[in-house]
Write a protein that holds these residues in place. Structure first.
Motif, PDB file in Angstrom:
ATOM      1  N   MET A   1       0.843  -1.196   0.000  1.00 13.93           N
ATOM      2  CA  MET A   1       0.000   0.000   0.000  1.00 13.93           C
ATOM      3  C   MET A   1       0.882   1.251   0.000  1.00 13.93           C
ATOM      4  SD  MET A   1      -3.017   1.046   2.661  1.00 13.93           S
ATOM      5  CE  MET A   1      -3.965   2.536   2.439  1.00 13.93           C
ATOM      6  N   ALA A   2       0.536   2.223  -0.823  1.00 15.55           N
ATOM      7  CA  ALA A   2       1.338   3.430  -0.938  1.00 15.55           C
ATOM      8  C   ALA A   2       1.287   4.244   0.351  1.00 15.55           C
ATOM      9  CB  ALA A   2       0.842   4.277  -2.106  1.00 15.55           C
ATOM     10  N   SER A   3       2.387   4.841   0.699  1.00 16.33           N
ATOM     11  CA  SER A   3       2.478   5.698   1.887  1.00 16.33           C
ATOM     12  C   SER A   3       2.235   7.149   1.494  1.00 16.33           C
ATOM     13  CB  SER A   3       3.873   5.564   2.502  1.00 16.33           C
ATOM     14  OG  SER A   3       4.841   6.166   1.640  1.00 16.33           O
ATOM     15  N   PRO A   4       2.028   8.032   2.471  1.00 16.23           N
ATOM     16  CA  PRO A   4       1.906   9.456   2.141  1.00 16.23           C
ATOM     17  C   PRO A   4       3.088   9.978   1.327  1.00 16.23           C
ATOM     18  CG  PRO A   4       1.199   9.086   4.390  1.00 16.23           C
ATOM     19  CD  PRO A   4       1.767   7.781   3.909  1.00 16.23           C
ATOM     20  N   VAL A   5       4.292   9.550   1.683  1.00 12.52           N
ATOM     21  CA  VAL A   5       5.475  10.000   0.948  1.00 12.52           C
ATOM     22  C   VAL A   5       5.444   9.490  -0.488  1.00 12.52           C
ATOM     23  CG1 VAL A   5       7.995   9.849   0.809  1.00 12.52           C
ATOM     24  CG2 VAL A   5       6.891  10.272   3.016  1.00 12.52           C
ATOM     25  N   ASP A   6       5.017   8.246  -0.686  1.00 12.46           N
ATOM     26  CA  ASP A   6       4.903   7.708  -2.044  1.00 12.46           C
ATOM     27  C   ASP A   6       3.935   8.553  -2.878  1.00 12.46           C
ATOM     28  OD1 ASP A   6       6.610   5.584  -1.456  1.00 12.46           O
ATOM     29  OD2 ASP A   6       4.966   4.272  -0.824  1.00 12.46           O
ATOM     30  N   ARG A   7       2.796   8.902  -2.280  1.00  8.29           N
ATOM     31  CA  ARG A   7       1.808   9.708  -3.019  1.00  8.29           C
ATOM     32  C   ARG A   7       2.362  11.095  -3.331  1.00  8.29           C
ATOM     33  NH1 ARG A   7      -1.654   6.543   0.382  1.00  8.29           N
ATOM     34  NH2 ARG A   7      -1.498   8.032   2.100  1.00  8.29           N
ATOM     35  N   PHE A   8       3.038  11.671  -2.371  1.00  9.86           N
ATOM     36  CA  PHE A   8       3.636  12.984  -2.561  1.00  9.86           C
ATOM     37  C   PHE A   8       4.619  12.950  -3.727  1.00  9.86           C
ATOM     38  CE2 PHE A   8       6.440  16.398  -0.302  1.00  9.86           C
ATOM     39  CZ  PHE A   8       5.939  17.380  -1.119  1.00  9.86           C
ATOM     40  N   ARG A   9       5.481  11.961  -3.743  1.00  8.79           N
ATOM     41  CA  ARG A   9       6.494  11.868  -4.791  1.00  8.79           C
ATOM     42  C   ARG A   9       5.847  11.652  -6.156  1.00  8.79           C
ATOM     43  NH1 ARG A   9      10.675   7.461  -3.228  1.00  8.79           N
ATOM     44  NH2 ARG A   9      11.903   8.448  -4.903  1.00  8.79           N
ATOM     45  N   GLU A  10       4.788  10.852  -6.209  1.00  9.49           N
ATOM     46  CA  GLU A  10       4.122  10.624  -7.490  1.00  9.49           C
ATOM     47  C   GLU A  10       3.561  11.931  -8.050  1.00  9.49           C
ATOM     48  OE1 GLU A  10       0.558   7.914  -9.525  1.00  9.49           O
ATOM     49  OE2 GLU A  10       1.295   7.437  -7.506  1.00  9.49           O
ATOM     50  N   LEU A  11       2.982  12.760  -7.191  1.00  9.55           N
ATOM     51  CA  LEU A  11       2.417  14.021  -7.646  1.00  9.55           C
ATOM     52  C   LEU A  11       3.499  15.031  -8.012  1.00  9.55           C
ATOM     53  CD1 LEU A  11      -0.493  14.134  -5.084  1.00  9.55           C
ATOM     54  CD2 LEU A  11      -0.743  14.028  -7.569  1.00  9.55           C
ATOM     55  N   LEU A  12       4.636  14.969  -7.321  1.00 10.17           N
ATOM     56  CA  LEU A  12       5.737  15.856  -7.655  1.00 10.17           C
ATOM     57  C   LEU A  12       6.327  15.549  -9.029  1.00 10.17           C
ATOM     58  CD1 LEU A  12       7.607  15.996  -4.214  1.00 10.17           C
ATOM     59  CD2 LEU A  12       6.527  17.928  -5.381  1.00 10.17           C
ATOM     60  N   ARG A  13       6.166  14.340  -9.475  1.00 10.28           N
ATOM     61  CA  ARG A  13       6.735  13.938 -10.773  1.00 10.28           C
ATOM     62  C   ARG A  13       5.918  14.459 -11.960  1.00 10.28           C
ATOM     63  NH1 ARG A  13       7.336   8.521  -7.993  1.00 10.28           N
ATOM     64  NH2 ARG A  13       9.493   8.497  -7.224  1.00 10.28           N
ATOM     65  N   ILE A  14       4.739  14.978 -11.697  1.00 10.33           N
ATOM     66  CA  ILE A  14       3.910  15.504 -12.782  1.00 10.33           C
ATOM     67  C   ILE A  14       4.282  16.973 -12.982  1.00 10.33           C
ATOM     68  CG2 ILE A  14       1.565  15.895 -13.601  1.00 10.33           C
ATOM     69  CD1 ILE A  14       0.662  13.653 -11.702  1.00 10.33           C
ATOM     70  N   PRO A  15       4.834  17.342 -14.130  1.00 11.57           N
ATOM     71  CA  PRO A  15       5.389  18.689 -14.334  1.00 11.57           C
ATOM     72  C   PRO A  15       4.323  19.739 -14.658  1.00 11.57           C
ATOM     73  CG  PRO A  15       5.738  17.383 -16.300  1.00 11.57           C
ATOM     74  CD  PRO A  15       5.090  16.455 -15.288  1.00 11.57           C
ATOM     75  N   THR A  16       3.588  20.145 -13.652  1.00  8.83           N
ATOM     76  CA  THR A  16       2.527  21.147 -13.837  1.00  8.83           C
ATOM     77  C   THR A  16       3.136  22.547 -13.823  1.00  8.83           C
ATOM     78  OG1 THR A  16       2.136  20.988 -11.456  1.00  8.83           O
ATOM     79  CG2 THR A  16       0.662  19.728 -12.911  1.00  8.83           C
ATOM     80  N   VAL A  17       3.900  22.847 -14.846  1.00  7.09           N
ATOM     81  CA  VAL A  17       4.597  24.129 -14.960  1.00  7.09           C
ATOM     82  C   VAL A  17       3.674  25.141 -15.631  1.00  7.09           C
ATOM     83  CG1 VAL A  17       6.590  25.328 -15.913  1.00  7.09           C
ATOM     84  CG2 VAL A  17       6.815  22.946 -15.131  1.00  7.09           C
TER      85      VAL A  17
END
Length: 442
Positions: A1-17
């Protein structure tokens, strides 16, 4: 099961520039970000009503037993562009480097502002999954272009205004938990922005007939413009202590050593001296005691051997509480003192109203800080130096605050909008606790 840190990192990888020229923005990344939020936070999307505003901004409503006096938690999904060559690690890889308490996630947006956004969602997800229901309505307002125009947040405000909603508490990004920022004060301080400076851009223009660079006139347009910029640099705006800064110094006075303690407790007399000294203590301290003006964009001739027919400079001005766009513009005209240099306001907004640093909304924030970030942390009013989406919410609420619940070092703060942006894992996880505490008291 994904952890809060895993979810955070996944969202950081999306380049919403986001880009000022929105035709350059990759909107597919923002769509992917929204889709990923739905997948990662099922309890949020099951318990809260979500609507999309202005194309890409998100507004969630968590119904409480009472719809009056709601709370709004803000963040933004967009991040500023990167120069990848300047980074030690790939800016959208969200790598973790370091061990133990020094382990940090390196990524664009780690602090500004996906750090807050994801921490808010983690807190809501946890509470919703536990069956918690807020006593009063809670709104989550996530703008999509805070780093550029801020139109998404502005559109959200218009939606809420149209529904007659007046929040009792609005919290956006802002000051952090810091140490050593105020001279002589070593206790950790939670810097809660009760106001933010206004922002404006002036366009300075000098003109001439042009021609070949081999036969320049006595005062070419570029020299006239440079002289105007130099005058602005040599004659800065005067220093003074605005009410939020006076409140900050009074709050931390008991924690300052002598003679600073006496100085901070006697600002009616010592204020001018303190402001003068602060202006010499570096860029941050200078910016809290005066309106600042700096030349940013410059343009001139189209070629190296061509005289510029038009030379331009953009002057970015940040207005201290109490100053105005019109007043600052007139002062710049006087300082430049050259009628042949045109001065036009490209855009501008006056400083925000000042929110109170006492009362129920303030106590809720201070209590959440003490219970989640440490009883030794002193919560103090603060004048936010940069502009945020929260400025739009002052139209519908008198209690708008700016605070990022992370304990940040000087180096971490310096990385905002720069290379090697990062946040320590333990610091980010504690931030979730802050939002939990604040929501639990809603």
């Amino acid at each position: 099961m994904a952890s809060p840190v895993d979810r955070f990192r996944e969202l950081l990888r999306i380049p919403t520039v986001s880009h000022a020229d929105e035709s350059e923005t990759d909107w597919a990344a923002f769509d992917a970000f929204q889709e990923t939020l739905e997948r990662l936070y099922p309890a949020v999307h099951a318990s809260l009503r979500r609507e999309v505003v202005d194309g890409h901004s998100l507004l969630f409503r968590w119904r409480g037993a009472d719809a009056s006096a709601p709370m709004v938690l803000m963040a933004h999904t967009d991040v500023v562009p990167v120069v990848e060559a300047e980074w030690d690690r790939a800016p959208f890889a969200a790598e973790i480097a370091g061990e133990g308490a020094e382990a940090a996630i390196h990524a664009r947006g780690a602090i500004d502002d996906k750090g807050s956004l994801v921490a808010i969602l983690e807190a809501v997800e946890q509470l919703a999954a536990e069956g918690f229901a807020p006593a009063r309505d809670v709104y989550l307002a996530f703008g999509h272009n805070e780093e550029t125009a801020g139109g998404g947040a502005k559109a959200i405000v218009e939606v809420l205004r149209g529904r007659g909603i007046r929040p009792a508490l609005v919290l956006d990004e802002g000051g952090a938990v810091v140490e050593g920022v105020i001279p002589g004060v070593t206790v950790p301080t939670a810097m809660v922005g009760v106001a933010e400076r206004g922002v404006m851009t002036l366009l300075l223009t000098a003109r001439e007939s042009g021609g070949h660079a081999s036969t320049p006139p006595a005062v070419p347009a570029t020299a006239r413009l440079a002289r105007a910029i130099d005058r602005l640099h040599r004659h800065p705006f005067p220093t003074r202590l605005a009410p939020p800064v006076r409140a900050m110094l009074s709050t931390i006075a008991p924690h300052a050593p002598q003679p600073l303690r006496s100085l901070f407790r006697s600002l009616a007399v010592t204020g001018p001296l303190v402001a003068t000294v602060f202006a010499r203590l570096g860029p941050e301290m200078n910016a809290i005691v005066r309106t600042t003006a700096v030349a940013t964009e410059l343009s001139g001739a189209p070629g190296e051997n061509v005289l510029a027919t038009t030379a331009n400079a953009s002057i970015n001005v940040r207005l201290l509480t109490g100053d105005t766009v019109s007043g600052a513009t007139e002062r710049v005209r006087r300082v430049v003192g050259d009628p042949e240099v045109e001065i036009d306001v490209r855009h501008g907004s006056d400083p925000s109203p000042v929110s109170p640093w006492q009362g129920d909304a303030w106590r809720r924030l201070a209590t959440a800080v003490a219970s989640s970030l440490g009883e030794d942390v002193v919560t103090t009013p603060y004048l936010q130096l940069g502009a945020s989406d929260s400025r739009w919410f002052t139209a519908i609420s008198e209690h708008v605050y700016r605070f990022t619940p992370f304990h940040l070092t000087r180096a971490e703060r310096d990385a905002l909008h720069s290379h090697n942006e990062r946040i320590r894992v333990d610091v980010w996880l504690r931030g979730i606790g802050f939002y939990r505490a604040l929501l639990a008291a809603s």
